[in-house]
Design a protein around this motif. Structure first.
Motif, PDB file in Angstrom:
ATOM      1  N   ILE A 137       0.851  -1.204   0.000  1.00 36.09           N
ATOM      2  CA  ILE A 137       0.000   0.000   0.000  1.00 36.09           C
ATOM      3  C   ILE A 137       0.883   1.249   0.000  1.00 36.09           C
ATOM      4  O   ILE A 137       0.598   2.227  -0.708  1.00 36.09           O
ATOM      5  N   ILE A 184       3.929   1.517  -1.182  1.00 35.66           N
ATOM      6  CA  ILE A 184       4.555   1.650  -2.508  1.00 35.66           C
ATOM      7  C   ILE A 184       3.546   2.202  -3.514  1.00 35.66           C
ATOM      8  O   ILE A 184       3.859   3.103  -4.305  1.00 35.66           O
ATOM      9  N   LEU A 185       2.314   1.661  -3.481  1.00 31.54           N
ATOM     10  CA  LEU A 185       1.280   2.150  -4.398  1.00 31.54           C
ATOM     11  C   LEU A 185       0.953   3.614  -4.131  1.00 31.54           C
ATOM     12  O   LEU A 185       0.748   4.399  -5.063  1.00 31.54           O
ATOM     13  N   ALA A 186       0.899   3.992  -2.845  1.00 26.41           N
ATOM     14  CA  ALA A 186       0.604   5.396  -2.511  1.00 26.41           C
ATOM     15  C   ALA A 186       1.713   6.303  -3.033  1.00 26.41           C
ATOM     16  O   ALA A 186       1.447   7.376  -3.589  1.00 26.41           O
ATOM     17  N   LEU A 211       3.687   5.702  -5.606  1.00 26.44           N
ATOM     18  CA  LEU A 211       3.532   5.750  -7.063  1.00 26.44           C
ATOM     19  C   LEU A 211       2.403   6.700  -7.449  1.00 26.44           C
ATOM     20  O   LEU A 211       2.538   7.530  -8.352  1.00 26.44           O
ATOM     21  N   GLY A 212       1.276   6.574  -6.748  1.00 29.72           N
ATOM     22  CA  GLY A 212       0.107   7.403  -7.051  1.00 29.72           C
ATOM     23  C   GLY A 212       0.401   8.882  -6.862  1.00 29.72           C
ATOM     24  O   GLY A 212       0.095   9.708  -7.732  1.00 29.72           O
ATOM     25  N   PHE A 213       1.024   9.213  -5.739  1.00 29.25           N
ATOM     26  CA  PHE A 213       1.367  10.622  -5.489  1.00 29.25           C
ATOM     27  C   PHE A 213       2.410  11.111  -6.492  1.00 29.25           C
ATOM     28  O   PHE A 213       2.371  12.255  -6.932  1.00 29.25           O
ATOM     29  N   LEU A 258       2.691  10.319  -9.526  1.00 29.02           N
ATOM     30  CA  LEU A 258       2.052  10.614 -10.818  1.00 29.02           C
ATOM     31  C   LEU A 258       1.421  12.009 -10.844  1.00 29.02           C
ATOM     32  O   LEU A 258       1.131  12.532 -11.914  1.00 29.02           O
ATOM     33  N   TYR A 259       1.202  12.587  -9.671  1.00 27.31           N
ATOM     34  CA  TYR A 259       0.662  13.957  -9.616  1.00 27.31           C
ATOM     35  C   TYR A 259       1.594  14.903 -10.372  1.00 27.31           C
ATOM     36  O   TYR A 259       1.167  15.881 -10.964  1.00 27.31           O
ATOM     37  N   VAL A 274       3.562  13.982 -12.920  1.00 24.38           N
ATOM     38  CA  VAL A 274       3.995  13.335 -14.158  1.00 24.38           C
ATOM     39  C   VAL A 274       4.234  14.356 -15.269  1.00 24.38           C
ATOM     40  O   VAL A 274       5.125  14.188 -16.107  1.00 24.38           O
TER      41      VAL A 274
END
Lengths: 162, 75
Positions: B52, B54-56, B58-60, B62-63, B65
Motif C-alpha cells: 500500500i 509503494i502504491l501510494a 507511485l500514485g502521489f 504521478l501527480y 507526471v
C-alpha cells in the motif's frame, strides 16, 4: 492536449482510487466470497476458528489501508476537478482507474505472493504459481489497457465546468 | 395493527432469550488476540502495509507526471 494543461492530478487521483478499489475486489472476491486466501494464510493457515480470526484481523488492516487510499484518491479527484488546467477527461480517469487496479495486482502480487510469500491467490490448489501468474498477467493487462486510455485522453481538453 | 405488534412480540421475545444463551467463543477471542499481538506484530503490520505504501508513493508521484515529462502547466 494543449501545452498548458496537465493530466497528472487526474491520473494521480484515478490511480490511487483504482489501486484501492482493486484492493477491495481482492478482499471481497478472494478473501470473503471465494475464501481462496487471506492476508497471512500461508503463515497462519485458517484450519480452525482461531487462525481464521487472526487472518480476519490482518484482512481488516489491509481493507482499512485500501479504504484510506480510495479516500485520498477521492480528495485528489476533488482538487483536480477545481483546476482549470486539468482536462476533465473520462478516458484519462477510466485509464487511471484501470492502471491503478493493474498496479495493485502487480505490486501486491510481486511483494506478497512472490517475495514475502504471505499468501497465494488460490491456497486450495497445488498449482500456486499458475494462479499467481494469472493474477500478475491480469494486472499487466489492466495497466497496459489503462495506459492506452490515458494516452487517448491526452487529446481531451473539454471543460464542462464553469 | 395491535394484532401485528402482538405477533411480532411473540416471535421476537423467544429469539431474544435464545440469543442470550449464545456467546461468541470468548476463549477463541483470547487465543486469537494472542495470535495477533505477539512478537511478530510489528513485522506483520509492516508487511501488510508495504504494498500500500509503494502504491501510494507511485500514485502521489504521478501527480507530478507532467513535470517529469516536461509539460509544465499553469496553476
Amino acid at each position: 492536449m494543449a501545452e498548458n494543461q496537465r493530466q497528472g492530478p487526474l491520473i494521480s487521483a484515478g490511480v490511487l482510487m483504482g489501486a484501492g478499489l482493486g484492493g477491495f475486489v481482492d478482499g471481497i472476491v478472494f478473501h470473503q466470497i471465494l475464501q481462496w486466501h487471506h492476508m497471512l494464510s500461508s503463515y497462519t493457515p485458517p484450519y480452525d476458528l482461531v487462525n481464521l480470526k487472526v487472518n480476519m484481523f490482518w484482512d481488516g488492516i489491509f481493507h482499512a489501508a485500501v479504504w484510506v487510499m480510495v479516500v485520498v484518491g477521492l480528495g485528489l479527484l476533488w482538487r483536480a476537478g477545481q483546476r482549470r488546467d486539468v482536462p476533465w477527461s473520462g478516458r484519462t480517469f477510466l485509464g487511471s482507474l484501470m492502471a491503478g487496479w493493474g498496479l495493485f495486482n502487480l505490486v501486491e502480487g510481486l511483494i506478497d505472493h512472490e517475495w514475502l510469500g504471505l499468501h497465494h491467490v488460490n491456497e486450495y490448489t497445488n498449482h500456486h504459481t499458475a494462479w499467481d501468474m494469472a493474477f500478475l498477467a491480469f494486472g499487466a493487462a489492466m495497466l497496459l489497457g489503462g495506459w492506452g486510455f490515458i494516452r487517448a485522453g491526452r487529446k481531451d481538453s473539454s471543460f464542462p465546468r464553469v | 395493527m395491535r394484532h401485528i405488534i402482538k405477533n411480532i412480540l411473540i416471535l421476537t421475545i423467544p429469539l431474544i432469550t435464545l440469543t442470550e444463551t449464545i456467546s461468541a467463543c470468548p476463549r477463541c477471542r483470547a487465543q486469537a488476540a494472542a495470535g495477533i499481538y505477539n512478537a511478530d506484530f510489528g513485522l506483520n503490520f509492516f508487511f501488510m502495509l508495504l504494498p500500500i505504501l509503494i502504491l501510494a508513493a507511485l500514485g502521489f508521484g504521478l501527480y507530478y507526471v507532467d513535470d517529469l515529462l516536461g509539460n509544465p502547466g499553469r496553476r
